[in-house]
Design a protein around this motif. Structure first.
Motif, PDB file in Angstrom:
ATOM      1  N   ALA A  39       0.831  -1.200   0.000  1.00 21.87           N
ATOM      2  CA  ALA A  39       0.000   0.000   0.000  1.00 21.87           C
ATOM      3  C   ALA A  39       0.873   1.261   0.000  1.00 21.87           C
ATOM      4  O   ALA A  39       0.575   2.233  -0.705  1.00 21.87           O
ATOM      5  N   ASP A  40       1.946   1.245   0.779  1.00 20.96           N
ATOM      6  CA  ASP A  40       2.851   2.398   0.820  1.00 20.96           C
ATOM      7  C   ASP A  40       3.571   2.582  -0.518  1.00 20.96           C
ATOM      8  O   ASP A  40       3.796   3.717  -0.957  1.00 20.96           O
ATOM      9  N   LEU A  41       3.914   1.487  -1.164  1.00 17.06           N
ATOM     10  CA  LEU A  41       4.566   1.573  -2.467  1.00 17.06           C
ATOM     11  C   LEU A  41       3.619   2.162  -3.508  1.00 17.06           C
ATOM     12  O   LEU A  41       4.038   2.951  -4.361  1.00 17.06           O
ATOM     13  N   ASP A  42       2.348   1.787  -3.436  1.00 14.85           N
ATOM     14  CA  ASP A  42       1.374   2.317  -4.381  1.00 14.85           C
ATOM     15  C   ASP A  42       1.221   3.828  -4.237  1.00 14.85           C
ATOM     16  O   ASP A  42       0.926   4.528  -5.209  1.00 14.85           O
ATOM     17  N   LEU A  43       1.424   4.357  -3.045  1.00 15.58           N
ATOM     18  CA  LEU A  43       1.324   5.796  -2.828  1.00 15.58           C
ATOM     19  C   LEU A  43       2.466   6.556  -3.501  1.00 15.58           C
ATOM     20  O   LEU A  43       2.358   7.762  -3.737  1.00 15.58           O
ATOM     21  N   LEU A  44       3.560   5.872  -3.797  1.00 20.26           N
ATOM     22  CA  LEU A  44       4.714   6.510  -4.417  1.00 20.26           C
ATOM     23  C   LEU A  44       4.563   6.688  -5.924  1.00 20.26           C
ATOM     24  O   LEU A  44       5.337   7.418  -6.545  1.00 20.26           O
ATOM     25  N   ILE A  45       3.582   6.041  -6.521  1.00 15.75           N
ATOM     26  CA  ILE A  45       3.383   6.118  -7.963  1.00 15.75           C
ATOM     27  C   ILE A  45       2.975   7.536  -8.333  1.00 15.75           C
ATOM     28  O   ILE A  45       2.079   8.119  -7.730  1.00 15.75           O
ATOM     29  N   ARG A  46       3.654   8.095  -9.317  1.00 16.10           N
ATOM     30  CA  ARG A  46       3.367   9.438  -9.787  1.00 16.10           C
ATOM     31  C   ARG A  46       2.994   9.385 -11.254  1.00 16.10           C
ATOM     32  O   ARG A  46       3.589   8.651 -12.034  1.00 16.10           O
ATOM     33  N   LYS A  47       2.012  10.181 -11.628  1.00 15.66           N
ATOM     34  CA  LYS A  47       1.610  10.296 -13.029  1.00 15.66           C
ATOM     35  C   LYS A  47       1.698  11.772 -13.400  1.00 15.66           C
ATOM     36  O   LYS A  47       0.742  12.522 -13.207  1.00 15.66           O
ATOM     37  N   PRO A  48       2.856  12.188 -13.918  1.00 15.43           N
ATOM     38  CA  PRO A  48       3.033  13.612 -14.230  1.00 15.43           C
ATOM     39  C   PRO A  48       2.158  14.048 -15.402  1.00 15.43           C
ATOM     40  O   PRO A  48       1.784  13.244 -16.256  1.00 15.43           O
ATOM     41  N   LYS A  49       1.867  15.336 -15.420  1.00 21.14           N
ATOM     42  CA  LYS A  49       1.118  15.905 -16.537  1.00 21.14           C
ATOM     43  C   LYS A  49       1.999  15.872 -17.783  1.00 21.14           C
ATOM     44  O   LYS A  49       3.226  15.891 -17.699  1.00 21.14           O
ATOM     45  N   VAL A  50       1.370  15.840 -18.930  1.00 24.90           N
ATOM     46  CA  VAL A  50       2.100  15.827 -20.192  1.00 24.90           C
ATOM     47  C   VAL A  50       2.959  17.086 -20.296  1.00 24.90           C
ATOM     48  O   VAL A  50       4.093  17.045 -20.775  1.00 24.90           O
ATOM     49  N   GLN A  51       2.438  18.209 -19.820  1.00 24.14           N
ATOM     50  CA  GLN A  51       3.176  19.466 -19.861  1.00 24.14           C
ATOM     51  C   GLN A  51       4.487  19.355 -19.074  1.00 24.14           C
ATOM     52  O   GLN A  51       5.528  19.837 -19.507  1.00 24.14           O
ATOM     53  N   THR A  52       4.439  18.700 -17.928  1.00 27.95           N
ATOM     54  CA  THR A  52       5.638  18.531 -17.108  1.00 27.95           C
ATOM     55  C   THR A  52       6.692  17.713 -17.843  1.00 27.95           C
ATOM     56  O   THR A  52       7.884  18.047 -17.829  1.00 27.95           O
ATOM     57  N   ILE A  53       6.263  16.664 -18.499  1.00 24.45           N
ATOM     58  CA  ILE A  53       7.190  15.817 -19.258  1.00 24.45           C
ATOM     59  C   ILE A  53       7.845  16.619 -20.380  1.00 24.45           C
ATOM     60  O   ILE A  53       9.058  16.548 -20.581  1.00 24.45           O
ATOM     61  N   HIS A  54       7.052  17.429 -21.081  1.00 19.80           N
ATOM     62  CA  HIS A  54       7.602  18.243 -22.159  1.00 19.80           C
ATOM     63  C   HIS A  54       8.590  19.284 -21.630  1.00 19.80           C
ATOM     64  O   HIS A  54       9.615  19.545 -22.264  1.00 19.80           O
TER      65      HIS A  54
END
Length: 64
Positions: A39-54
């Motif tokens: 459960a703690d590991l799942d909290l670490l998952i990040r999904k950045p915005k496309v703008q951030t990646i660019h």
């Protein structure tokens, strides 16, 4: 200067298969530990915005 990159490896491309293989090779203590922190590991998952990646890619290109 040459630019290199690594393509996705077949072993890592199928995440479900990889997880199943890893779990088969674990001892009972390791499985208990993994289940306790999952459960703690799942909290670490990040999904950045496309703008951030660019923005990150643009910054990286500016350093070349």
């Amino acid at each position: 200067m040459d630019e290199t990159f690594t393509k996705t490896l077949n072993a890592l491309a199928n995440e479900a298969e990889m997880n199943r293989n890893v779990q088969e090779n674990l001892d009972a203590d390791e499985v208990i530990f993994y289940n306790s922190i999952r459960a703690d590991l799942d909290l670490l998952i990040r999904k950045p915005k496309v703008q951030t990646i660019h923005q990150i890619l643009d910054y990286s290109k500016s350093l070349r």
